[in-house]
Enzyme design. Structure first.
Site, mmCIF file in Angstrom:
data_model
loop_
_atom_site.group_PDB
_atom_site.id
_atom_site.type_symbol
_atom_site.label_atom_id
_atom_site.label_comp_id
_atom_site.label_asym_id
_atom_site.label_seq_id
_atom_site.Cartn_x
_atom_site.Cartn_y
_atom_site.Cartn_z
ATOM 1 C CB THR A 35 33.952 -6.862 18.977
ATOM 2 O OG1 THR A 35 33.865 -6.879 17.654
ATOM 3 C CG2 THR A 35 34.881 -7.900 19.155
ATOM 4 C CB ALA A 123 20.731 -17.032 7.081
ATOM 5 N N GLY A 124 21.896 -14.693 9.813
ATOM 6 C CA GLY A 124 23.028 -14.465 10.984
ATOM 7 C C GLY A 124 23.851 -13.312 9.292
ATOM 8 C CB SER A 126 22.371 -7.644 9.417
ATOM 9 O OG SER A 126 22.552 -7.752 10.767
ATOM 10 C CG ASP A 172 23.649 -6.867 12.859
ATOM 11 O OD1 ASP A 172 24.942 -7.020 12.995
ATOM 12 O OD2 ASP A 172 23.460 -8.031 13.796
#
Ligand code: ADP
Ligand code: MG
Length: 387
Positions: A35, A123-124, A126, A172
């Site tokens: 988003t 690993a997502g 950040s 992030d």
């Protein structure tokens, strides 16, 4: 990573003490995925995993960079030669921050940097933003630039978008720069309006697990860019600046309007995800403010289904975590981060931590997937100076 260890390694590398040591966390996104580049809502919180950097100024136009986590020696770069679009390695993240600061007119004349990070890369969670924000905050302090946190986040995003070449949103960097311990950050990515939402699951007898599937994604890869372009196409066809401007109540009508220009349904799926996801963020905020954290479980489940079926950024490993955890008694679960691998989050009753963890590990072994890393996430502090 210990502050003293990073300080000592700096001194050994560069032959002098650093001027200070800073820390910036990785993050997990509770809800609000894909988003942020649609001007929508997100709700990340900071992890206890951090990038820690020891830094000293230089006045000779040289930037020296070293990471304890990467093979190889000190990289030495000339500030005047920093330019986007090169063939970059990890140094592009910190170098991009210095480039963005200088490009915005801030008088940074050089630095020695040594860093180490406990945020798992790719690993997502950040790790890239942690790296950027820790360097930005250090330079902001040392060069007395006086930039507010949100503006540091913007400059870090610019570093990642333009210098590194990864078309990511603002979540992030803002999470790493602005989160507070014990809270999730409700962020409007259009104007960076922020609200700290108390998020103390343990007090309600709950836990949030992060399951790192160990499947590595690459955001600079084409799939992320394709989704982003599809969202922009949807907004253009609907005549709005960004998909955030499509009200949830008007979603049905918007989808009908898109139909003639969208024979395969691709744009409509993307639009439906973004518009419903913004609504899910608002629902989670309302539930948490009402003190009903248990009730966010089904909202997490809906979010996962939308990312899997409409936005199509999940993968078999993420789906297996979510399905297995739910069957084993979790209250809700979803992939988190950009997708194509990375991590999932799982909301569980405290008593169910062990059985849910074991069920996921067993399912991964049975599917012949690499063993996942499971840890409990407790909302930690945002970036700050350590010494
Ligand atoms: P994520 O941010 O989800 O971890 P990204 O692909 O955005 O994944 O960023 C990962 C990249 O960040 C790595 O490939 C590496 O270039 C850089 N990076 C992360 N942590 C470190 C570290 N400790 N030292 C050096 N580079 C790092
Ligand atoms: Mg990243």
């Amino acid at each position: 990573m210990g502050e003293q260890q990073v300080r000592a390694a700096f001194t050994e590398l560069y032959g002098a003490e650093p001027e200070g040591v800073w820390s910036a966390p990785g993050r997990v996104n509770l809800i609000g995925e894909h988003t942020d580049y649609n001007d929508g809502f997100v709700m990340p919180f900071a992890l206890p995993h951090t990038a820690v950097a020891a830094v000293a100024r230089r006045d000779d136009g040289v930037l020296r960079l070293h990471s304890a986590d990467v093979e190889g020696g000190v990289a030495e770069l000339a500030l005047d030669a920093l330019a986007p679009g090169g063939d970059h390695d990890w140094t592009a993240y910190p170098a991009g921050v210095v480039w963005a600061l200088r490009e915005a007119g801030h008088p940074v004349t050089g630095a020695d940097v040594h860093l180490a990070s406990t945020v798992p890369a790719g690993a997502g969670l950040s790790s890239s933003a942690a790296l950027e924000v820790v360097v930005a905050l250090a330079l902001n302090d040392l060069y007395e630039l006086g930039l507010p946190r949100w503006q540091l986040a913007r400059l870090c995003q610019r570093a990642e978008n333009v210098y590194v070449g990864a078309p990511t949103g603002i979540m992030d960097q803002t999470a790493s720069a602005c989160c507070e311990a014990g809270h999730a950050l409700f962020l409007d990515t259009r104007d960076l309006t922020q609200k700290q939402i108390p998020f103390d699951l343990a007090a309600e007898g709950l836990r949030l697990l992060v399951v790192d599937t160990q499947v590595k994604h690459a955001h600079s890869g084409g799939e992320y860019g394709k989704r982003r372009a599809g969202c922009e196409k949807g907004a253009a066809l609907l005549g709005v600046d960004a998909l955030r401007d499509v009200p949830y109540a008007d979603l049905g009508a918007a989808l009908e309007r898109l139909a003639p220009d969208d024979p395969d349904g691709e744009v409509r799926r993307l639009v439906r995800h973004v518009v419903t996801e913004d609504e899910r963020v608002e629902r989670v905020v309302a539930l948490l403010e009402a003190g009903d954290a248990r009730a966010i479980g089904p909202v997490l489940d809906e979010g996962h289904a939308s990312l899997r079926d409409d936005f199509r950024v999940s993968c078999p490993e993420l789906d297996l975590v979510v399905d297995t955890a739910r069957t084993a008694g979790a209250l809700g679960a979803r992939m988190t981060g950009g997708g194509f691998g990375g991590s999932a989050i799982v909301l569980v009753e405290t008593a169910d931590v062990a059985p849910v963890t074991q069920a996921v590990e067993k399912a991964f072994a049975a599917a012949d997937f690499t063993a996942p890393r499971v840890f409990e996430a407790v909302p930690a502090a945002g970036a700050h100076r350590l010494t």
